[in-house]
Scaffold this motif. Sequence first.
Motif, PDB file in Angstrom:
ATOM      1  N   ALA A  76      -5.921  12.805 -15.721  1.00 59.78           N
ATOM      2  CA  ALA A  76      -6.861  13.089 -14.628  1.00 59.78           C
ATOM      3  C   ALA A  76      -7.740  11.871 -14.353  1.00 59.78           C
ATOM      4  O   ALA A  76      -7.992  11.524 -13.190  1.00 59.78           O
ATOM      5  N   HIS A  77      -8.214  11.237 -15.423  1.00 62.18           N
ATOM      6  CA  HIS A  77      -9.052  10.039 -15.276  1.00 62.18           C
ATOM      7  C   HIS A  77      -8.269   8.924 -14.583  1.00 62.18           C
ATOM      8  O   HIS A  77      -8.768   8.279 -13.649  1.00 62.18           O
ATOM      9  N   PHE A  78      -7.042   8.705 -15.035  1.00 68.35           N
ATOM     10  CA  PHE A  78      -6.195   7.678 -14.424  1.00 68.35           C
ATOM     11  C   PHE A  78      -5.946   7.986 -12.947  1.00 68.35           C
ATOM     12  O   PHE A  78      -6.024   7.095 -12.107  1.00 68.35           O
ATOM     13  N   GLN A  79      -5.681   9.238 -12.629  1.00 67.86           N
ATOM     14  CA  GLN A  79      -5.422   9.628 -11.246  1.00 67.86           C
ATOM     15  C   GLN A  79      -6.649   9.360 -10.376  1.00 67.86           C
ATOM     16  O   GLN A  79      -6.522   8.842  -9.263  1.00 67.86           O
ATOM     17  N   ASP A  80      -7.830   9.680 -10.881  1.00 68.78           N
ATOM     18  CA  ASP A  80      -9.059   9.398 -10.130  1.00 68.78           C
ATOM     19  C   ASP A  80      -9.222   7.900  -9.884  1.00 68.78           C
ATOM     20  O   ASP A  80      -9.557   7.475  -8.780  1.00 68.78           O
ATOM     21  N   LYS A  81      -8.992   7.107 -10.925  1.00 68.52           N
ATOM     22  CA  LYS A  81      -9.125   5.650 -10.789  1.00 68.52           C
ATOM     23  C   LYS A  81      -8.071   5.104  -9.831  1.00 68.52           C
ATOM     24  O   LYS A  81      -8.335   4.211  -9.029  1.00 68.52           O
ATOM     25  N   TRP A  82      -6.854   5.618  -9.905  1.00 63.04           N
ATOM     26  CA  TRP A  82      -5.768   5.173  -9.037  1.00 63.04           C
ATOM     27  C   TRP A  82      -6.129   5.475  -7.583  1.00 63.04           C
ATOM     28  O   TRP A  82      -5.942   4.640  -6.705  1.00 63.04           O
ATOM     29  N   GLU A  83      -6.639   6.679  -7.341  1.00 67.28           N
ATOM     30  CA  GLU A  83      -7.032   7.042  -5.977  1.00 67.28           C
ATOM     31  C   GLU A  83      -8.119   6.103  -5.458  1.00 67.28           C
ATOM     32  O   GLU A  83      -8.065   5.652  -4.318  1.00 67.28           O
ATOM     33  N   TYR A  84      -9.104   5.814  -6.295  1.00 71.33           N
ATOM     34  CA  TYR A  84     -10.173   4.898  -5.896  1.00 71.33           C
ATOM     35  C   TYR A  84      -9.604   3.512  -5.619  1.00 71.33           C
ATOM     36  O   TYR A  84      -9.899   2.894  -4.593  1.00 71.33           O
ATOM     37  N   GLY A  85      -8.769   3.016  -6.524  1.00 72.06           N
ATOM     38  CA  GLY A  85      -8.156   1.697  -6.350  1.00 72.06           C
ATOM     39  C   GLY A  85      -7.280   1.644  -5.112  1.00 72.06           C
ATOM     40  O   GLY A  85      -7.297   0.654  -4.367  1.00 72.06           O
ATOM     41  N   LYS A 140      -7.613   3.432  -2.435  1.00 72.41           N
ATOM     42  CA  LYS A 140      -8.499   3.422  -1.266  1.00 72.41           C
ATOM     43  C   LYS A 140      -8.984   2.000  -0.994  1.00 72.41           C
ATOM     44  O   LYS A 140      -8.989   1.535   0.150  1.00 72.41           O
ATOM     45  N   LYS A 141      -9.360   1.287  -2.043  1.00 74.96           N
ATOM     46  CA  LYS A 141      -9.824  -0.098  -1.890  1.00 74.96           C
ATOM     47  C   LYS A 141      -8.693  -1.009  -1.415  1.00 74.96           C
ATOM     48  O   LYS A 141      -8.905  -1.889  -0.577  1.00 74.96           O
ATOM     49  N   VAL A 142      -7.485  -0.803  -1.948  1.00 76.08           N
ATOM     50  CA  VAL A 142      -6.339  -1.593  -1.500  1.00 76.08           C
ATOM     51  C   VAL A 142      -6.090  -1.351  -0.018  1.00 76.08           C
ATOM     52  O   VAL A 142      -5.862  -2.291   0.752  1.00 76.08           O
ATOM     53  N   HIS A 143      -6.145  -0.088   0.406  1.00 71.54           N
ATOM     54  CA  HIS A 143      -5.957   0.235   1.825  1.00 71.54           C
ATOM     55  C   HIS A 143      -6.991  -0.471   2.698  1.00 71.54           C
ATOM     56  O   HIS A 143      -6.656  -0.992   3.765  1.00 71.54           O
ATOM     57  N   GLU A 144      -8.228  -0.472   2.250  1.00 72.82           N
ATOM     58  CA  GLU A 144      -9.281  -1.137   3.020  1.00 72.82           C
ATOM     59  C   GLU A 144      -8.984  -2.635   3.151  1.00 72.82           C
ATOM     60  O   GLU A 144      -9.099  -3.205   4.240  1.00 72.82           O
ATOM     61  N   CYS A 145      -8.598  -3.257   2.056  1.00 75.16           N
ATOM     62  CA  CYS A 145      -8.289  -4.690   2.069  1.00 75.16           C
ATOM     63  C   CYS A 145      -7.057  -4.987   2.913  1.00 75.16           C
ATOM     64  O   CYS A 145      -7.039  -5.947   3.687  1.00 75.16           O
ATOM     65  N   ALA A 189       0.834  -1.205   0.000  1.00 72.21           N
ATOM     66  CA  ALA A 189       0.000   0.000   0.000  1.00 72.21           C
ATOM     67  C   ALA A 189       0.869   1.255   0.000  1.00 72.21           C
ATOM     68  O   ALA A 189       0.561   2.231  -0.684  1.00 72.21           O
ATOM     69  N   SER A 190       1.964   1.227   0.719  1.00 75.43           N
ATOM     70  CA  SER A 190       2.866   2.387   0.765  1.00 75.43           C
ATOM     71  C   SER A 190       3.463   2.673  -0.605  1.00 75.43           C
ATOM     72  O   SER A 190       3.584   3.830  -1.018  1.00 75.43           O
ATOM     73  N   GLU A 191       3.841   1.632  -1.328  1.00 77.51           N
ATOM     74  CA  GLU A 191       4.412   1.814  -2.660  1.00 77.51           C
ATOM     75  C   GLU A 191       3.378   2.388  -3.629  1.00 77.51           C
ATOM     76  O   GLU A 191       3.697   3.236  -4.469  1.00 77.51           O
TER      77      GLU A 191
END
Length: 96
Positions: free
Chosen positions: A50-59, A61-66, A22-24
Amino acid sequence: MSDFTVDVDFLAKLSKDLQGCASELEEGLKALKDVGPTGLGFDFLDDSCAHFQDKWEYGLKKVHECVKVLHEGLDQVQQNYAGTEQGLTKAMSGGN
């Protein structure tokens, strides 16, 4: 009867490795934010970035949750196995 062993040290390492993952991902996102999604010279590139950055942030967030759930679960499993091993060792040695 089959042998069943649990390497509690490996569980601790796995938990730590998950946190490193997650840190990486965060470092990659930070680098993308530092570059910024605009100013690449073409609107379609700016929009894609911008689209990629939004998707990366969402992904991310999900990785952090998992990772959080897995980390907590692995810590609990590690503690449970360590406690079981200690209890069995104590029982087998005749200790109270």
